[in-house]
Scaffold this motif. Structure first.
Motif, PDB file in Angstrom:
ATOM      1  N   SER A 123      16.508  16.153   0.326  1.00 14.64           N
ATOM      2  CA  SER A 123      15.551  15.161   0.842  1.00 14.64           C
ATOM      3  C   SER A 123      16.130  13.761   0.640  1.00 14.64           C
ATOM      4  N   PRO A 124      17.238  13.447   1.340  1.00 15.07           N
ATOM      5  CA  PRO A 124      18.008  12.228   1.045  1.00 15.07           C
ATOM      6  C   PRO A 124      17.296  10.922   1.361  1.00 15.07           C
ATOM      7  N   HIS A 125      16.216  10.955   2.154  1.00 16.09           N
ATOM      8  CA  HIS A 125      15.549   9.705   2.521  1.00 16.09           C
ATOM      9  C   HIS A 125      14.235   9.497   1.775  1.00 16.09           C
ATOM     10  N   ALA A 126      13.940  10.393   0.843  1.00 18.27           N
ATOM     11  CA  ALA A 126      12.753  10.224  -0.003  1.00 18.27           C
ATOM     12  C   ALA A 126      13.133   9.425  -1.245  1.00 18.27           C
ATOM     13  N   LEU A 127      12.151   8.754  -1.838  1.00 11.84           N
ATOM     14  CA  LEU A 127      12.374   8.147  -3.143  1.00 11.84           C
ATOM     15  C   LEU A 127      12.462   9.269  -4.174  1.00 11.84           C
ATOM     16  N   ILE A 128      13.479   9.219  -5.036  1.00  9.25           N
ATOM     17  CA  ILE A 128      13.693  10.278  -6.012  1.00  9.25           C
ATOM     18  C   ILE A 128      13.933   9.647  -7.384  1.00  9.25           C
ATOM     19  N   TYR A 129      13.314  10.245  -8.410  1.00  8.48           N
ATOM     20  CA  TYR A 129      13.396   9.709  -9.755  1.00  8.48           C
ATOM     21  C   TYR A 129      13.693  10.823 -10.756  1.00  8.48           C
ATOM     22  N   TYR A 130      14.192  10.416 -11.908  1.00  9.98           N
ATOM     23  CA  TYR A 130      14.475  11.349 -12.999  1.00  9.98           C
ATOM     24  C   TYR A 130      13.553  11.044 -14.177  1.00  9.98           C
ATOM     25  N   LEU A 131      12.749  12.018 -14.568  1.00 10.43           N
ATOM     26  CA  LEU A 131      11.861  11.882 -15.717  1.00 10.43           C
ATOM     27  C   LEU A 131      11.924  13.188 -16.509  1.00 10.43           C
ATOM     28  N   PRO A 132      12.689  13.226 -17.608  1.00 10.23           N
ATOM     29  CA  PRO A 132      12.824  14.482 -18.353  1.00 10.23           C
ATOM     30  C   PRO A 132      11.526  14.899 -19.022  1.00 10.23           C
ATOM     31  N   ASN A 133      11.430  16.171 -19.337  1.00 12.66           N
ATOM     32  CA  ASN A 133      10.295  16.661 -20.105  1.00 12.66           C
ATOM     33  C   ASN A 133      10.366  16.135 -21.540  1.00 12.66           C
ATOM     34  N   GLU A 134       9.213  16.104 -22.194  1.00 16.41           N
ATOM     35  CA  GLU A 134       9.130  15.575 -23.556  1.00 16.41           C
ATOM     36  C   GLU A 134       9.450  16.650 -24.589  1.00 16.41           C
ATOM     37  N   ILE A 135      10.219  16.279 -25.610  1.00 13.56           N
ATOM     38  CA  ILE A 135      10.399  17.091 -26.802  1.00 13.56           C
ATOM     39  C   ILE A 135       9.520  16.469 -27.877  1.00 13.56           C
ATOM     40  N   SER A 136       8.491  17.183 -28.278  1.00 17.53           N
ATOM     41  CA  SER A 136       7.520  16.636 -29.223  1.00 17.53           C
ATOM     42  C   SER A 136       8.173  16.314 -30.563  1.00 17.53           C
ATOM     43  N   ASP A 137       7.609  15.321 -31.235  1.00 14.24           N
ATOM     44  CA  ASP A 137       8.199  14.848 -32.491  1.00 14.24           C
ATOM     45  C   ASP A 137       8.160  15.881 -33.607  1.00 14.24           C
ATOM     46  N   GLN A 138       7.302  16.925 -33.499  1.00 15.72           N
ATOM     47  CA  GLN A 138       7.262  17.925 -34.571  1.00 15.72           C
ATOM     48  C   GLN A 138       8.523  18.777 -34.612  1.00 15.72           C
ATOM     49  N   PHE A 139       9.327  18.732 -33.529  1.00 10.42           N
ATOM     50  CA  PHE A 139      10.582  19.474 -33.532  1.00 10.42           C
ATOM     51  C   PHE A 139      11.652  18.620 -34.199  1.00 10.42           C
ATOM     52  N   GLN A 140      11.733  18.773 -35.524  1.00  8.83           N
ATOM     53  CA  GLN A 140      12.670  18.050 -36.379  1.00  8.83           C
ATOM     54  C   GLN A 140      13.301  19.044 -37.352  1.00  8.83           C
TER      55      GLN A 140
END
Length: 335
Positions: A123-140
């Motif tokens: 879809s080369p003429h659409a606006l495209i963005y990158y937003l990764p999924n969240e890794i919650s802070d309890q994973f330490q």
């Protein structure tokens, strides 16, 4: 900013999966920036809006100029997109490979760079963005004792992993196999020395891609040594021999050799803090704020102007290829 309506088939256990949990996490992050809520469309739920009600009520429909609908369920996009074509709608893309196309009027937010590249071509003429999924802070990493040698979740695991590798490892070390949902997964990751994940076979059967691959990153964040496939979205952050190991490497014997060696002499491979920071809520909220500002500007523009860049349709590409062949023939024969 316009209000966000996150379109989900339902939110009960009937629809439970990684994609649902990831979408609900994104909803909570979005609510820190603007108004946002769930709208269901397959299962009516008393605590949520129902899509058909919104579209059938004239007064409500007129107010939808101030709303952005967020599609995410890949298998349902083909039906949802036509219903919403006159409204503000975006696609929050997790997995890729469903086979459908979207018009340039539908911006796309992707959860991995792998999916970003897929839609950048499709879809080369659409606006495209990158937003990764969240890794919650309890994973330490709790830096405690690890009493589990090898941890594996049966869901999405390959036949090779479950029927060959695990039985071979069980003869030499303590292996724990998870067959059901675990509330405190970070606790298990902090008890395990090695985590195994092999999803390439599963996604090949499904016919779509691994959108993100949450568990290997969560395991790494908790200090596990990870042996994983690196298909699709996993390739965003996994770097074999530097922060993980590639599983199913040539032979079962070689896998067993490397895993036992890792248990006995942990190499301390891990994700760099700078890499993990990209997936924590603070960074994601910052990115989402910028994306939503851009989207609101686009939908303001869309109300006044029509799109006028030719789509890369089959006939358009055929025409361009024909022109290219003709130009080469003219050059060859000096016509």
């Amino acid at each position: 900013m316009r209000k966000l309506y996150f379109l989900l088939p339902g939110t009960t256990n009937k629809f439970a999966c990684g994609g649902l949990w990831a979408e609900l996490k994104t909803l909570k992050l979005a609510q820190q920036i603007c108004a946002a809520e769930v709208v269901t469309y397959r299962q009516r739920e008393p605590e949520h809006l129902w899509l058909n009600d919104l579209l059938s009520n004239d007064d409500t429909f007129r107010a939808l100029d101030d709303v952005i609908f967020v599609m995410s369920w890949g298998f349902d996009v083909v039906k949802l997109a036509p219903k919403l074509k006159h409204l503000n709608v975006i696609y929050h893309a997790h997995s890729a490979g469903y086979g459908f196309n979207l018009p340039a009027s539908v911006p796309i937010i992707t959860v991995s760079r792998n999916t970003l590249g897929y839609w950048g071509q499709r879809s080369p003429h659409a606006l495209i963005y990158y937003l990764p999924n969240e890794i919650s802070d309890q994973f330490q990493n709790w830096h405690g004792d690890r009493d589990i040698d090898v941890l594996v979740q049966s869901r999405k695991s390959s036949n090779y992993l479950m029927k060959q590798l695990i039985p071979a490892l069980q003869k030499q070390c303590r292996v724990e196999v998870i067959n059901s949902y675990v509330e405190n997964l970070e606790g298990l990751f902090n008890r395990a020395k090695v985590y195994l994940y092999d999803s390439a076979e599963y996604w090949e059967i499904q016919g779509v891609t691994e959108g993100f691959g949450l568990q290997p990153m969560e395991a790494l964040a908790c200090g596990c040594q990870v042996f994983s496939s690196v298909n699709h979205g996993l390739s965003d952050y996994l770097d074999p021999a530097f922060n993980c190991y590639k599983i199913a490497g040539y032979s079962q014997e070689f896998d067993v050799q490397r895993i036992i060696k890792t248990i006995q002499n942990p190499p301390k491979l891990s994700l760099a803090a700078s890499v993990l920071a990209e997936y924590r809520s603070e960074n994601i909220i910052q990115r989402l704020t910028v994306i939503l500002e851009d989207l609101n500007e686009f939908f303001d523009h869309k109300q006044r102007y029509q799109g006028n860049i030719p789509e890369l349709s089959y006939w358009y590409i055929t025409k361009l290829r024909s022109q290219r062949i003709l130009a080469k023939l003219k050059k060859k024969f000096k016509l």
